[in-house]
Write a protein that holds these residues in place. Structure first.
Motif, PDB file in Angstrom:
ATOM      1  N   GLN A   8      -6.976  23.407 -19.818  1.00  0.00           N
ATOM      2  CA  GLN A   8      -5.578  22.985 -19.742  1.00  0.00           C
ATOM      3  C   GLN A   8      -5.276  22.030 -20.881  1.00  0.00           C
ATOM      4  O   GLN A   8      -4.189  22.049 -21.444  1.00  0.00           O
ATOM      5  CB  GLN A   8      -5.283  22.334 -18.397  1.00  0.00           C
ATOM      6  CG  GLN A   8      -5.277  23.348 -17.273  1.00  0.00           C
ATOM      7  CD  GLN A   8      -4.883  22.733 -15.947  1.00  0.00           C
ATOM      8  OE1 GLN A   8      -4.741  21.519 -15.832  1.00  0.00           O
ATOM      9  NE2 GLN A   8      -4.709  23.572 -14.948  1.00  0.00           N
ATOM     10  N   THR A   9      -6.246  21.187 -21.182  1.00  0.00           N
ATOM     11  CA  THR A   9      -6.114  20.305 -22.331  1.00  0.00           C
ATOM     12  C   THR A   9      -7.486  20.164 -22.972  1.00  0.00           C
ATOM     13  O   THR A   9      -8.511  20.172 -22.282  1.00  0.00           O
ATOM     14  CB  THR A   9      -5.557  18.924 -21.939  1.00  0.00           C
ATOM     15  OG1 THR A   9      -5.502  18.097 -23.088  1.00  0.00           O
ATOM     16  CG2 THR A   9      -6.417  18.267 -20.873  1.00  0.00           C
ATOM     17  N   ALA A  10      -7.505  20.053 -24.280  1.00  0.00           N
ATOM     18  CA  ALA A  10      -8.770  19.963 -24.992  1.00  0.00           C
ATOM     19  C   ALA A  10      -9.295  18.535 -25.009  1.00  0.00           C
ATOM     20  O   ALA A  10     -10.416  18.295 -25.457  1.00  0.00           O
ATOM     21  CB  ALA A  10      -8.600  20.451 -26.420  1.00  0.00           C
ATOM     22  N   ARG A  11      -8.532  17.602 -24.488  1.00  0.00           N
ATOM     23  CA  ARG A  11      -8.935  16.203 -24.539  1.00  0.00           C
ATOM     24  C   ARG A  11     -10.193  15.969 -23.700  1.00  0.00           C
ATOM     25  O   ARG A  11     -10.286  16.399 -22.557  1.00  0.00           O
ATOM     26  CB  ARG A  11      -7.804  15.316 -24.025  1.00  0.00           C
ATOM     27  CG  ARG A  11      -6.606  15.334 -24.946  1.00  0.00           C
ATOM     28  CD  ARG A  11      -5.551  14.397 -24.495  1.00  0.00           C
ATOM     29  NE  ARG A  11      -6.041  13.028 -24.631  1.00  0.00           N
ATOM     30  CZ  ARG A  11      -5.366  11.972 -24.217  1.00  0.00           C
ATOM     31  NH1 ARG A  11      -4.198  12.113 -23.630  1.00  0.00           N
ATOM     32  NH2 ARG A  11      -5.851  10.762 -24.371  1.00  0.00           N
ATOM     33  N   THR A  15     -14.299  19.894 -27.679  1.00  0.00           N
ATOM     34  CA  THR A  15     -13.970  21.113 -28.413  1.00  0.00           C
ATOM     35  C   THR A  15     -12.516  21.038 -28.848  1.00  0.00           C
ATOM     36  O   THR A  15     -11.778  20.141 -28.449  1.00  0.00           O
ATOM     37  CB  THR A  15     -14.139  22.365 -27.533  1.00  0.00           C
ATOM     38  OG1 THR A  15     -13.132  22.347 -26.516  1.00  0.00           O
ATOM     39  CG2 THR A  15     -15.512  22.414 -26.906  1.00  0.00           C
ATOM     40  N   ASN A  16     -12.098  22.025 -29.632  1.00  0.00           N
ATOM     41  CA  ASN A  16     -10.698  22.066 -30.008  1.00  0.00           C
ATOM     42  C   ASN A  16      -9.889  22.906 -29.031  1.00  0.00           C
ATOM     43  O   ASN A  16      -8.689  23.088 -29.208  1.00  0.00           O
ATOM     44  CB  ASN A  16     -10.525  22.591 -31.429  1.00  0.00           C
ATOM     45  CG  ASN A  16     -11.003  24.013 -31.589  1.00  0.00           C
ATOM     46  OD1 ASN A  16     -11.394  24.652 -30.621  1.00  0.00           O
ATOM     47  ND2 ASN A  16     -10.978  24.511 -32.811  1.00  0.00           N
TER      48      ASN A  16
END
Length: 122
Positions: A8-11, A15-16
């Motif tokens: 849902q988010t790469a944070r 990873t990117n």
């Protein structure tokens, strides 16, 4: 996230977030079988049975070497037992030679001069 695939988010993931298809994944065997049945060639399957695997033949030289090695292992065990019992070296050599000859005769005579040279070195 695209099409409910990926993060849902790469944070915080390290990873990117880019999602790739796993091209190394093989589908389960049953699925591959059904796919093979549905193709024109049949995928090599006949009546749901895979084609037989090619049978590899054992190399005669490898089999011979394994047999000689087994003989020498038995002779070595006897030699160690005799040395532990305190038998003199000449008697050990004589008994080991007899045992080696008996084992070679039982096995079919494979060995001959090569094994005598190996025994003389060891």
């Amino acid at each position: 996230m695209y099409g409910n695939v990926g993060l849902q988010t790469a944070r915080g993931s390290g990873t990117n977030g880019y999602v790739q298809k796993n091209r190394g994944y093989l589908k389960p065997q049953r699925h591959r079988q059904r796919v093979g049945e549905n193709t024109n060639s049949g995928g090599g399957w006949r009546d749901g049975v895979p084609p037989p695997a090619a049978q590899a033949r054992a190399d005669a030289e490898l089999l011979s070497h394994a047999a000689k090695r087994a003989i020498e292992a038995e002779v070595f065990e006897e030699r160690v037992r005799l040395e532990d019992d305190g038998v003199d070296e000449a008697e050990i050599e004589k008994r080991c030679a007899k045992l080696r000859k008996r084992l070679q005769d039982r096995q079919g005579g494979g060995g001959g001069d090569k094994m005598r040279h190996v025994a003389a070195r060891g």
